[in-house]
Design a protein around this motif. Sequence first.
Motif, PDB file in Angstrom:
ATOM      1  N   THR A  70      -8.746  26.151 -23.913  1.00 40.33           N
ATOM      2  CA  THR A  70     -10.106  25.800 -23.500  1.00 40.33           C
ATOM      3  C   THR A  70     -10.951  27.071 -23.491  1.00 40.33           C
ATOM      4  O   THR A  70     -10.409  28.173 -23.366  1.00 40.33           O
ATOM      5  CB  THR A  70     -10.161  25.205 -22.074  1.00 40.33           C
ATOM      6  OG1 THR A  70      -9.672  26.192 -21.160  1.00 40.33           O
ATOM      7  CG2 THR A  70      -9.333  23.939 -21.935  1.00 40.33           C
ATOM      8  N   VAL A  71     -12.252  26.882 -23.601  1.00 35.67           N
ATOM      9  CA  VAL A  71     -13.173  28.013 -23.547  1.00 35.67           C
ATOM     10  C   VAL A  71     -13.023  28.729 -22.208  1.00 35.67           C
ATOM     11  O   VAL A  71     -13.091  29.953 -22.125  1.00 35.67           O
ATOM     12  CB  VAL A  71     -14.629  27.513 -23.712  1.00 35.67           C
ATOM     13  CG1 VAL A  71     -15.610  28.657 -23.568  1.00 35.67           C
ATOM     14  CG2 VAL A  71     -14.802  26.845 -25.058  1.00 35.67           C
ATOM     15  N   GLU A  72     -12.775  27.940 -21.158  1.00 33.80           N
ATOM     16  CA  GLU A  72     -12.661  28.527 -19.818  1.00 33.80           C
ATOM     17  C   GLU A  72     -11.533  29.546 -19.751  1.00 33.80           C
ATOM     18  O   GLU A  72     -11.638  30.553 -19.077  1.00 33.80           O
ATOM     19  CB  GLU A  72     -12.392  27.444 -18.767  1.00 33.80           C
ATOM     20  CG  GLU A  72     -13.612  26.636 -18.364  1.00 33.80           C
ATOM     21  CD  GLU A  72     -14.088  25.706 -19.476  1.00 33.80           C
ATOM     22  OE1 GLU A  72     -13.210  25.224 -20.238  1.00 33.80           O
ATOM     23  OE2 GLU A  72     -15.296  25.495 -19.606  1.00 33.80           O
ATOM     24  N   LYS A  73     -10.411  29.246 -20.451  1.00 38.27           N
ATOM     25  CA  LYS A  73      -9.258  30.142 -20.336  1.00 38.27           C
ATOM     26  C   LYS A  73      -9.331  31.329 -21.293  1.00 38.27           C
ATOM     27  O   LYS A  73      -8.559  32.261 -21.162  1.00 38.27           O
ATOM     28  CB  LYS A  73      -7.975  29.351 -20.624  1.00 38.27           C
ATOM     29  CG  LYS A  73      -7.515  28.503 -19.445  1.00 38.27           C
ATOM     30  CD  LYS A  73      -6.190  27.847 -19.771  1.00 38.27           C
ATOM     31  CE  LYS A  73      -6.297  26.353 -19.659  1.00 38.27           C
ATOM     32  NZ  LYS A  73      -5.193  25.652 -20.295  1.00 38.27           N
ATOM     33  N   SER A  74     -10.213  31.267 -22.269  1.00 42.57           N
ATOM     34  CA  SER A  74     -10.205  32.306 -23.301  1.00 42.57           C
ATOM     35  C   SER A  74     -10.456  33.686 -22.707  1.00 42.57           C
ATOM     36  O   SER A  74     -11.308  33.860 -21.836  1.00 42.57           O
ATOM     37  CB  SER A  74     -11.282  32.016 -24.342  1.00 42.57           C
ATOM     38  OG  SER A  74     -11.450  33.144 -25.170  1.00 42.57           O
ATOM     39  N   LYS A  75      -9.685  34.653 -23.198  1.00 45.75           N
ATOM     40  CA  LYS A  75      -9.945  36.041 -22.838  1.00 45.75           C
ATOM     41  C   LYS A  75     -10.691  36.719 -23.987  1.00 45.75           C
ATOM     42  O   LYS A  75     -10.927  37.916 -23.957  1.00 45.75           O
ATOM     43  CB  LYS A  75      -8.638  36.784 -22.600  1.00 45.75           C
ATOM     44  CG  LYS A  75      -7.854  36.318 -21.388  1.00 45.75           C
ATOM     45  CD  LYS A  75      -6.632  37.207 -21.225  1.00 45.75           C
ATOM     46  CE  LYS A  75      -5.548  36.573 -20.402  1.00 45.75           C
ATOM     47  NZ  LYS A  75      -5.877  36.538 -18.971  1.00 45.75           N
ATOM     48  N   MET A  76     -11.007  35.969 -25.037  1.00 42.05           N
ATOM     49  CA  MET A  76     -11.640  36.561 -26.212  1.00 42.05           C
ATOM     50  C   MET A  76     -12.863  35.735 -26.611  1.00 42.05           C
ATOM     51  O   MET A  76     -12.873  35.078 -27.660  1.00 42.05           O
ATOM     52  CB  MET A  76     -10.630  36.629 -27.364  1.00 42.05           C
ATOM     53  CG  MET A  76      -9.385  37.419 -26.989  1.00 42.05           C
ATOM     54  SD  MET A  76      -8.111  37.453 -28.270  1.00 42.05           S
ATOM     55  CE  MET A  76      -8.908  38.385 -29.572  1.00 42.05           C
ATOM     56  N   PRO A  77     -13.917  35.773 -25.773  1.00 39.50           N
ATOM     57  CA  PRO A  77     -15.098  34.951 -26.052  1.00 39.50           C
ATOM     58  C   PRO A  77     -15.698  35.216 -27.432  1.00 39.50           C
ATOM     59  O   PRO A  77     -16.191  34.290 -28.070  1.00 39.50           O
ATOM     60  CB  PRO A  77     -16.080  35.339 -24.942  1.00 39.50           C
ATOM     61  CG  PRO A  77     -15.412  36.341 -24.085  1.00 39.50           C
ATOM     62  CD  PRO A  77     -14.030  36.550 -24.535  1.00 39.50           C
ATOM     63  N   ASN A  78     -15.633  36.471 -27.894  1.00 37.96           N
ATOM     64  CA  ASN A  78     -16.183  36.759 -29.223  1.00 37.96           C
ATOM     65  C   ASN A  78     -15.415  36.031 -30.320  1.00 37.96           C
ATOM     66  O   ASN A  78     -16.003  35.576 -31.297  1.00 37.96           O
ATOM     67  CB  ASN A  78     -16.166  38.263 -29.512  1.00 37.96           C
ATOM     68  CG  ASN A  78     -17.189  38.988 -28.668  1.00 37.96           C
ATOM     69  OD1 ASN A  78     -18.138  38.372 -28.169  1.00 37.96           O
ATOM     70  ND2 ASN A  78     -16.984  40.287 -28.480  1.00 37.96           N
TER      71      ASN A  78
END
Length: 319
Positions: free
Chosen positions: A98-106
Amino acid sequence: MKNNLLLLISAIFILTTNCGKKEKTNNIPDYRISNSTQNSSNGFSLLKNNCLTCHSPTDNMENRIAPPMEAIKRHYISTETTEEAFTKDLIDFLNNPTVEKSKMPNAVHRFNLMPRMGYRESDLKEIAAYIFNTNLEKPGWFEQHFNEERAKYRLKNNTTPIDQGRQIAMNTKAVLGKNLMLAIQNKGTEKAISFCNTRAIPLTDSMAIAQQAKIKRVSDKNRNPKNAANDDELAYIELSKKRINNNQSPQPQIKNLGDKLIGYYPIMTNKMCLQCHGQPESEVLPNTLKRLKSLYPNDKALGYSENELRGIWVIEMGN
Ligand code: HEC
Ligand code: HEC
């Protein structure tokens, strides 16, 4: 006849003992190999078959589907990350990206979120162990690209520790602030709370890894119990509040603990904050309030006005 029988018996004897021997000698080394190296080579083939088609170590920058695994490793593992914590993070993400868990928003922005693939947990554990313990192959362009990315955050060498810490805090604030504004614009205040609830800490952590520091946002009147200030932090908060009461602006402070430096920087409220931190009902509207109460039953972060000390950044840097 007798001789033939004898020959047959001895042939069987030789065959069986040989087979027995063969089995034994084959078994022992196999067993030993599987104990010492098969785990990692199995980890490698699992990684190769399941992940590297997308996370290729050789594709060039233009036609990639996903970042190289080495990039992921550097966003997930800092010098203080244990193998256990890394394995858990990896499995948590892959079980349900999920977007929430991502550590790599880029990476999410550029490639779209990784699809959910339904991997077996036992395979992911071996893959995690391989990634954690092995030097991964990486594309030729990678180091330069990585350094350029990092340079965005690189601190000028001749700045003082207090300015370095301020820069780290401001970079993090910019990333949090931009994402919060986007969430409010796109979804409204009430839904933007989920952004703060699920994303504030992970985004802060990923900024910490990118900037090689430890970053916290704490308060004397904290909303999330994880953000409660400790005694040293409370002392700095009290000092800053006194200055504010005397119409002075709060000053950052740095503490030298020998092997590390800790910087404290004030976080002030502005008008925008009051929709979630202001007066209940009039500024924090009923729906927002209800959502906050359900997520944070012990919320102390209400009732603020503009230009008050909402909390502080705590930046821990190597000395
Ligand atoms: C079908 C293509 C595909 C496959 C196969 C794939 N990934 Fe990904 N993965 C992506 C994409 C695209 C991203 C970047 C977007 C993102 O971060 O979600 C990504 C991102 C990630 C991230 C970073 C997540 C984040 O944003 O914090 C991890 C960790 C990861 N992959 C691990 C794996 C592992 C381990 C495997 C194999 C078991 C694997 N991936 C297989 C496409 C893939
Ligand atoms: C959309 C609602 C929303 C807005 C707007 C908002 N916050 Fe928050 N804030 C939250 C939530 C929710 C948390 C708890 C985050 C968590 O669980 O990590 C939080 C936590 C914090 C914290 C960490 C300490 C604590 O209380 O847990 C600080 C500091 C903070 N906010 C400052 C601000 C400032 C300064 C502004 C304005 C520039 C602002 N916030 C605007 C919802 C909001």
